[in-house]
Design a protein around this motif. Structure first.
Motif, PDB file in Angstrom:
ATOM      1  N   ARG A 375       0.818  -1.208   0.000  1.00 34.77           N
ATOM      2  CA  ARG A 375       0.000   0.000   0.000  1.00 34.77           C
ATOM      3  C   ARG A 375       0.858   1.267   0.000  1.00 34.77           C
ATOM      4  NH1 ARG A 375      -5.297  -0.158   0.514  1.00 34.77           N
ATOM      5  NH2 ARG A 375      -6.300  -2.185   0.844  1.00 34.77           N
ATOM      6  N   LEU A 376       2.068   1.178   0.523  1.00 32.09           N
ATOM      7  CA  LEU A 376       2.965   2.333   0.530  1.00 32.09           C
ATOM      8  C   LEU A 376       3.835   2.321  -0.726  1.00 32.09           C
ATOM      9  CD1 LEU A 376       4.067   2.267   4.287  1.00 32.09           C
ATOM     10  CD2 LEU A 376       2.382   3.775   3.206  1.00 32.09           C
ATOM     11  N   PRO A 377       4.384   3.461  -1.134  1.00 30.80           N
ATOM     12  CA  PRO A 377       5.182   3.526  -2.359  1.00 30.80           C
ATOM     13  C   PRO A 377       6.405   2.610  -2.288  1.00 30.80           C
ATOM     14  CG  PRO A 377       4.644   5.728  -1.580  1.00 30.80           C
ATOM     15  CD  PRO A 377       4.245   4.789  -0.494  1.00 30.80           C
ATOM     16  N   GLY A 378       6.647   1.870  -3.367  1.00 28.14           N
ATOM     17  CA  GLY A 378       7.788   0.964  -3.390  1.00 28.14           C
ATOM     18  C   GLY A 378       8.243   0.659  -4.800  1.00 28.14           C
ATOM     19  N   MET A 379       9.446   0.105  -4.902  1.00 26.59           N
ATOM     20  CA  MET A 379       9.971  -0.347  -6.200  1.00 26.59           C
ATOM     21  C   MET A 379      10.743  -1.636  -5.981  1.00 26.59           C
ATOM     22  SD  MET A 379      12.936   2.519  -6.883  1.00 26.59           S
ATOM     23  CE  MET A 379      14.016   3.083  -5.565  1.00 26.59           C
ATOM     24  N   THR A 380      10.874  -2.397  -7.054  1.00 27.28           N
ATOM     25  CA  THR A 380      11.449  -3.740  -6.983  1.00 27.28           C
ATOM     26  C   THR A 380      12.502  -3.916  -8.061  1.00 27.28           C
ATOM     27  OG1 THR A 380       9.381  -4.676  -6.134  1.00 27.28           O
ATOM     28  CG2 THR A 380      10.947  -6.212  -7.138  1.00 27.28           C
ATOM     29  N   LEU A 381      13.582  -4.563  -7.696  1.00 28.96           N
ATOM     30  CA  LEU A 381      14.566  -5.027  -8.664  1.00 28.96           C
ATOM     31  C   LEU A 381      14.684  -6.533  -8.475  1.00 28.96           C
ATOM     32  CD1 LEU A 381      16.280  -3.830 -10.890  1.00 28.96           C
ATOM     33  CD2 LEU A 381      18.155  -3.573  -9.269  1.00 28.96           C
ATOM     34  N   GLY A 382      14.057  -7.277  -9.406  1.00 26.73           N
ATOM     35  CA  GLY A 382      14.177  -8.728  -9.382  1.00 26.73           C
ATOM     36  C   GLY A 382      15.535  -9.142  -9.903  1.00 26.73           C
ATOM     37  N   VAL A 383      16.114 -10.176  -9.305  1.00 24.73           N
ATOM     38  CA  VAL A 383      17.456 -10.653  -9.669  1.00 24.73           C
ATOM     39  C   VAL A 383      17.372 -12.144  -9.950  1.00 24.73           C
ATOM     40  CG1 VAL A 383      19.884 -10.755  -9.007  1.00 24.73           C
ATOM     41  CG2 VAL A 383      18.404  -8.966  -8.035  1.00 24.73           C
ATOM     42  N   ALA A 384      17.800 -12.556 -11.154  1.00 20.52           N
ATOM     43  CA  ALA A 384      17.793 -13.978 -11.516  1.00 20.52           C
ATOM     44  C   ALA A 384      19.125 -14.359 -12.141  1.00 20.52           C
ATOM     45  CB  ALA A 384      16.660 -14.275 -12.496  1.00 20.52           C
ATOM     46  N   GLN A 385      19.607 -15.551 -11.799  1.00 19.73           N
ATOM     47  CA  GLN A 385      20.782 -16.074 -12.481  1.00 19.73           C
ATOM     48  C   GLN A 385      20.356 -16.579 -13.851  1.00 19.73           C
ATOM     49  OE1 GLN A 385      22.215 -19.815 -11.339  1.00 19.73           O
ATOM     50  NE2 GLN A 385      24.169 -19.627 -12.385  1.00 19.73           N
TER      51      GLN A 385
END
Length: 534
Positions: A375-385
């Motif tokens: 619900r609060l502002p956020g960002m994501t950086l997904g990391v995959a091999q």
């Protein structure tokens, strides 16, 4: 009941729809396409952002799950697979990645003769209708492909931060070089999802030599008395069991999860596995269901300041505005899939090529498996091999064809996988710590800045990582005893039976797998037609 066709295709996902189109195009062959799901029609399917709903909808997703394993702390991990005409192209994030040329040269070195980069590159061109430029790309194929159109201040800041961290900008990761950061390419056309139904099956269904059966759950492939030739399949539709005779071939295109299960239910596989589920052995093929490889991804999250993210923009009156914009102009946040900004990078500078992939979105999940946003502002950086070496298995759990298989990924078993993933997460933190991001980063939410040692990073991965839905390898192609199909995709030891889907891929490609699966189907169709003519 009994029917008869030249070719019977089992499964109408990415591979099955392409095969149905290519095998009927000449008009000489009768083809039956069998799909256990339905027509694949729903309000959310053509809307790119609808993936978040469709990924948890049992009408369009088989909703398979892994068997708990110690490597991932005995968690149950979702393994979504598409259900209905179009398969996973109805519900996936639409990201299109060819991979690195070395991936396919490695296939060839593993015994997949004729599948090196020079052999497969023309098939990528053949399927692509890329809206961008570039001589290395296809521009006249059936699959509309474009760069993500949406932009956001956080995405621009991430690209600037990546440059500050020494990572190059790359306008086309499917072009001459994969390395760098930029905006993802997706299978969309005019703001709408473009599935294999749109690109291939719709035109094929206008031909009288194609029959399509939905709600048709294949129970087994049928072999002759000697178990040396496949003569057809038996499927259940409603209360009726229907036997279909294939004059030429049966082609399994049920995917890396269900193709090995179907072979085992038919008595084709490791005799010990068959005995454990009470299926009489018809043909010993110990490699069926082995070599299961998948991409494992961790999601690092940051709390955002001084910017609105999808966490807020997809709620209340702001969502209403976004819906209005989409239906008026086919633009805005509803055109977004699972990735906005890509990154392909080397976790260690001495590596010859990128070994990690990044997925950036100006959003963060409260629950990634259920696709619920914070619900609060956020960002994501997904990391995959990119190229995991850890391999598991997928086997039938019982003789019941309506029971899901036993899925054991064995994630993070190989030390190389651990090192690449940990290096990728450390690089992600370094990028987010650059001056270009300082205005927007309030704090790191997960794993949190207290995570610093190798053991702590690995623990975070084991506790929180998920598959990103790229299973391959369970009917691996090759010439050796650990292969299920030969390089022409024919099942070893059984005439009239092929597998053409992600399960034949012998080693993981560097990125999302749907492009590789489509290429396999295009080349597979040519192999089938060439052998049929011969």
């Amino acid at each position: 009941m009994q029917e008869e066709f030249d070719y019977v295709i089992v499964g109408a996902g990415a591979a099955g729809c392409i095969l149905a189109d290519r095998l009927t195009a000449c008009g000489r062959h009768s083809v039956l396409l069998l799909e256990a799901g339905g027509e694949g029609r729903d309000f959310w399917i053509p809307i790119p952002a609808g993936f978040s709903r469709l990924l948890v909808d049992p009408r369009f997703n088989w909703r398979f799950e892994t068997t708990p394993e110690p490597n991932t702390l005995d968690r149950v991990i979702a393994v979504p697979r598409g259900k209905g005409l179009g398969g996973s192209t109805l519900i996936n994030g639409m990201i299109y990645v060819r991979g690195q040329p070395a991936d396919y040269d490695r296939w060839q070195s593993l015994g997949a003769d004729g599948w090196g980069w020079r052999d497969v590159e023309p098939y990528f061109r053949k399927l692509e209708r890329y809206a961008g430029g570039g001589e290395a790309r296809g521009h006249e194929g059936p699959m509309h492909l474009t760069q993500v159109a949406e932009r956001h201040a956080l995405a621009d800041a991430l690209l600037a931060a990546a440059a500050q961290a020494g990572q190059p900008f790359n306008p086309d990761y499917n072009g001459p070089s994969q390395e760098g950061f930029g905006y993802y390419q997706v299978l969309q056309h005019r703001g709408r999802r473009w599935s294999v139904v749109d690109g291939y099956l719709n035109r094929a269904r206008r031909r009288p030599n194609l029959s399509v059966r939905t709600g048709a759950h294949v129970l087994r492939v049928d072999l002759d008395e000697n178990g040396r030739r496949c003569v057809g399949v038996t499927y259940r539709r409603g209360a009726a069991d229907v036997r279909v005779r294939a004059r030429a071939e049966v082609v399994l295109a049920a995917g890396a999860v269900q193709s090995p299960q179907l072979l085992e239910l038919s008595g084709i596989g490791d005799p010990r596995v068959l005995a454990s589920i009470g299926v009489p052995p018809r043909h010993a093929l110990p490699a069926v269901g082995e070599n299961y490889i998948d991409h494992f991804c961790t999601r690092m999250n940051w709390r955002v300041k001084d910017a609105r993210t999808l966490n807020e923009l997809t709620r209340g009156w702001r969502l209403g505005l976004a819906v209005s914009e989409y239906f008026a102009r086919r633009t805005g946040i509803l055109t977004l899939g699972t990735g906005l900004v890509f990154g392909f990078a080397r976790s260690r500078p001495e590596l010859p090529a990128p070994d990690v992939q990044y997925f950036f979105m100006h959003a963060s999940y409260a629950n990634a498996a259920e696709r619920r946003l914070d619900r609060l502002p956020g960002m994501t950086l997904g990391v995959a091999q990119l190229r995991p070496r850890s391999a598991g298995s997928i086997h039938a759990r019982s003789a019941d064809p309506f029971s899901g298989p036993d899925i054991r990924p064995n994630f993070l078993d190989a030390e190389e996988d651990q090192e690449s993933l940990i290096g990728g997460m450390r690089l992600a933190r370094r990028i987010m710590g650059q001056p270009a991001m300082a205005r927007y980063v309030e704090r790191e939410i997960s794993p949190g800045t207290a995570t610093r040692t190798r053991a702590q990073w690995l623990r975070f991965a084991r506790e929180n990582g998920q598959t990103i839905y790229h299973p391959i390898g369970t009917c691996r192609m090759g010439a050796d005893a650990s292969a299920v199909v030969d390089p022409r995709l024919r099942v070893h030891g059984i005439a009239g039976l092929r597998v053409v889907d992600a399960s034949v891929i012998p080693a993981m490609v560097s990125g999302n797998t749907q492009a590789a699966v489509m290429m396999v189907a295009e080349k597979g169709a040519d192999l089938i037609l060439a052998d049929g003519a011969g």
